[in-house]
Design a protein around this motif. Structure first.
Motif, mmCIF file in Angstrom:
data_model
loop_
_atom_site.group_PDB
_atom_site.id
_atom_site.type_symbol
_atom_site.label_atom_id
_atom_site.label_comp_id
_atom_site.label_asym_id
_atom_site.label_seq_id
_atom_site.Cartn_x
_atom_site.Cartn_y
_atom_site.Cartn_z
ATOM 1 N N LYS A 9 -13.997 -5.730 5.451
ATOM 2 C CA LYS A 9 -14.795 -4.519 5.272
ATOM 3 C C LYS A 9 -13.943 -3.392 4.686
ATOM 4 C CE LYS A 9 -18.434 -5.275 8.595
ATOM 5 N NZ LYS A 9 -19.622 -5.285 7.789
ATOM 6 N N LEU A 10 -12.680 -3.308 5.124
ATOM 7 C CA LEU A 10 -11.774 -2.295 4.593
ATOM 8 C C LEU A 10 -11.484 -2.565 3.112
ATOM 9 C CD1 LEU A 10 -10.309 0.164 5.769
ATOM 10 C CD2 LEU A 10 -8.316 -1.276 6.106
ATOM 11 N N ALA A 11 -11.252 -3.821 2.761
ATOM 12 C CA ALA A 11 -11.019 -4.176 1.363
ATOM 13 C C ALA A 11 -12.251 -3.868 0.518
ATOM 14 C CB ALA A 11 -10.651 -5.653 1.251
ATOM 15 N N GLN A 12 -13.434 -4.121 1.072
ATOM 16 C CA GLN A 12 -14.662 -3.805 0.353
ATOM 17 C C GLN A 12 -14.808 -2.306 0.146
ATOM 18 O OE1 GLN A 12 -17.983 -5.562 2.453
ATOM 19 N NE2 GLN A 12 -18.418 -6.846 0.669
ATOM 20 N N PHE A 13 -14.416 -1.515 1.166
ATOM 21 C CA PHE A 13 -14.518 -0.063 1.059
ATOM 22 C C PHE A 13 -13.623 0.457 -0.059
ATOM 23 C CE2 PHE A 13 -12.832 4.143 2.207
ATOM 24 C CZ PHE A 13 -14.011 4.872 2.176
ATOM 25 N N PHE A 14 -12.405 -0.064 -0.166
ATOM 26 C CA PHE A 14 -11.457 0.434 -1.161
ATOM 27 C C PHE A 14 -11.650 -0.187 -2.547
ATOM 28 C CE2 PHE A 14 -9.092 1.833 2.590
ATOM 29 C CZ PHE A 14 -8.811 3.131 2.187
ATOM 30 N N GLN A 15 -12.529 -1.144 -2.659
ATOM 31 C CA GLN A 15 -12.780 -1.746 -3.958
ATOM 32 C C GLN A 15 -13.483 -0.735 -4.862
ATOM 33 O OE1 GLN A 15 -15.089 -5.293 -3.755
ATOM 34 N NE2 GLN A 15 -14.393 -6.015 -5.746
ATOM 35 N N GLY A 16 -12.934 -0.546 -6.070
ATOM 36 C CA GLY A 16 -13.526 0.390 -7.009
ATOM 37 C C GLY A 16 -13.038 1.815 -6.846
ATOM 38 N N ARG A 17 -12.191 2.082 -5.856
ATOM 39 C CA ARG A 17 -11.637 3.430 -5.667
ATOM 40 C C ARG A 17 -10.433 3.600 -6.587
ATOM 41 N NH1 ARG A 17 -15.382 5.791 -2.077
ATOM 42 N NH2 ARG A 17 -16.053 4.115 -0.725
ATOM 43 N N THR A 18 -10.108 4.842 -6.892
ATOM 44 C CA THR A 18 -9.020 5.090 -7.833
ATOM 45 C C THR A 18 -7.644 4.872 -7.217
ATOM 46 O OG1 THR A 18 -9.095 7.430 -7.312
ATOM 47 C CG2 THR A 18 -10.327 6.695 -9.239
ATOM 48 N N GLY A 19 -7.465 5.139 -5.940
ATOM 49 C CA GLY A 19 -6.175 4.929 -5.298
ATOM 50 C C GLY A 19 -5.195 6.053 -5.583
ATOM 51 N N VAL A 20 -3.930 5.779 -5.357
ATOM 52 C CA VAL A 20 -2.889 6.790 -5.486
ATOM 53 C C VAL A 20 -2.371 6.810 -6.926
ATOM 54 C CG1 VAL A 20 -0.653 7.555 -4.614
ATOM 55 C CG2 VAL A 20 -2.218 6.340 -3.104
ATOM 56 N N ASP A 21 -2.272 8.016 -7.494
ATOM 57 C CA ASP A 21 -1.660 8.181 -8.802
ATOM 58 C C ASP A 21 -0.653 9.331 -8.728
ATOM 59 O OD1 ASP A 21 -3.392 10.293 -8.589
ATOM 60 O OD2 ASP A 21 -4.455 9.923 -10.459
ATOM 61 N N ASN A 22 -0.026 9.645 -9.844
ATOM 62 C CA ASN A 22 1.035 10.656 -9.845
ATOM 63 C C ASN A 22 0.514 12.048 -9.497
ATOM 64 O OD1 ASN A 22 2.449 8.496 -10.681
ATOM 65 N ND2 ASN A 22 3.285 9.424 -12.518
ATOM 66 N N LEU A 23 -0.639 12.394 -9.996
ATOM 67 C CA LEU A 23 -1.204 13.704 -9.684
ATOM 68 C C LEU A 23 -1.556 13.798 -8.198
ATOM 69 C CD1 LEU A 23 -2.037 16.426 -10.796
ATOM 70 C CD2 LEU A 23 -4.250 15.459 -11.387
ATOM 71 N N GLY A 24 -2.083 12.718 -7.650
ATOM 72 C CA GLY A 24 -2.367 12.698 -6.213
ATOM 73 C C GLY A 24 -1.103 12.834 -5.382
ATOM 74 N N ARG A 25 -0.020 12.168 -5.822
ATOM 75 C CA ARG A 25 1.271 12.298 -5.133
ATOM 76 C C ARG A 25 1.784 13.726 -5.182
ATOM 77 N NH1 ARG A 25 3.265 7.958 -8.025
ATOM 78 N NH2 ARG A 25 2.391 6.155 -7.033
ATOM 79 N N LEU A 26 1.598 14.388 -6.342
ATOM 80 C CA LEU A 26 2.022 15.773 -6.471
ATOM 81 C C LEU A 26 1.314 16.642 -5.440
ATOM 82 C CD1 LEU A 26 3.426 18.130 -8.086
ATOM 83 C CD2 LEU A 26 1.254 18.279 -9.324
#
Length: 147
Positions: A9-26
């Motif tokens: 269910k957790l994998a299904q929730f995160f499917q299609g999400r953008t995830g972590v990128d450099n701007l998010g890390r900033l």
């Protein structure tokens, strides 16, 4: 609940999400800095800015509009390429200097370091050899040194 079912269910929730990128890390780093500053200044404004930064970062990670977040991240990367390159070379130089410093400290037990009186080239010779005749490799100046 079966643990495998939860992972699915957790994998299904995160499917299609953008995830972590450099701007998010900033924005994550900005939020950490703001929250640390809050402990020193006790400012509500800085605290709210930190919460907004972490909220925006989480929103970017969980957003499904991949193309828009990708374009924002690419714009950020293009605008900061010179700064990031400068910081990367600075960090690389610091690591090299730290390695040379620690290596030099280790070698000082076995070698005596000195400079050539003629050209000031840095030289070394093994310790415990007494008075030796040294020839500089750079200028071929010959001198006597006690090691």
């Amino acid at each position: 609940m079966n643990p495998n079912n939860f992972r699915y269910k957790l994998a299904q929730f995160f499917q299609g999400r953008t995830g972590v990128d450099n701007l998010g890390r900033l924005f994550c780093w900005l939020s950490i800095i703001c929250l640390l500053l809050t402990t020193i200044t006790h400012s509500t404004v800085i605290y709210l800015a930190g919460l907004l930064f972490i909220g925006y970062s989480l929103w970017r990670m969980l957003n499904k509009n991949y193309q828009k977040r990708y374009q924002e991240n690419q714009y950020y990367l293009n605008k900061t390429i010179k700064i990031r390159h400068m910081l990367d070379s600075l960090i690389r130089n610091i690591r090299i200097s730290a390695f040379k410093f620690t290596n030099d400290i280790k070698l000082r037990k076995d070698y005596k370091y000195f400079t050539c009186p003629s050209c000031h080239q840095k030289l070394r010779a093994p310790r415990g050899k007494g008075r030796i005749e040294v020839t500089c490799r750079k200028c071929n100046h010959v001198f006597i040194k006690k090691v």
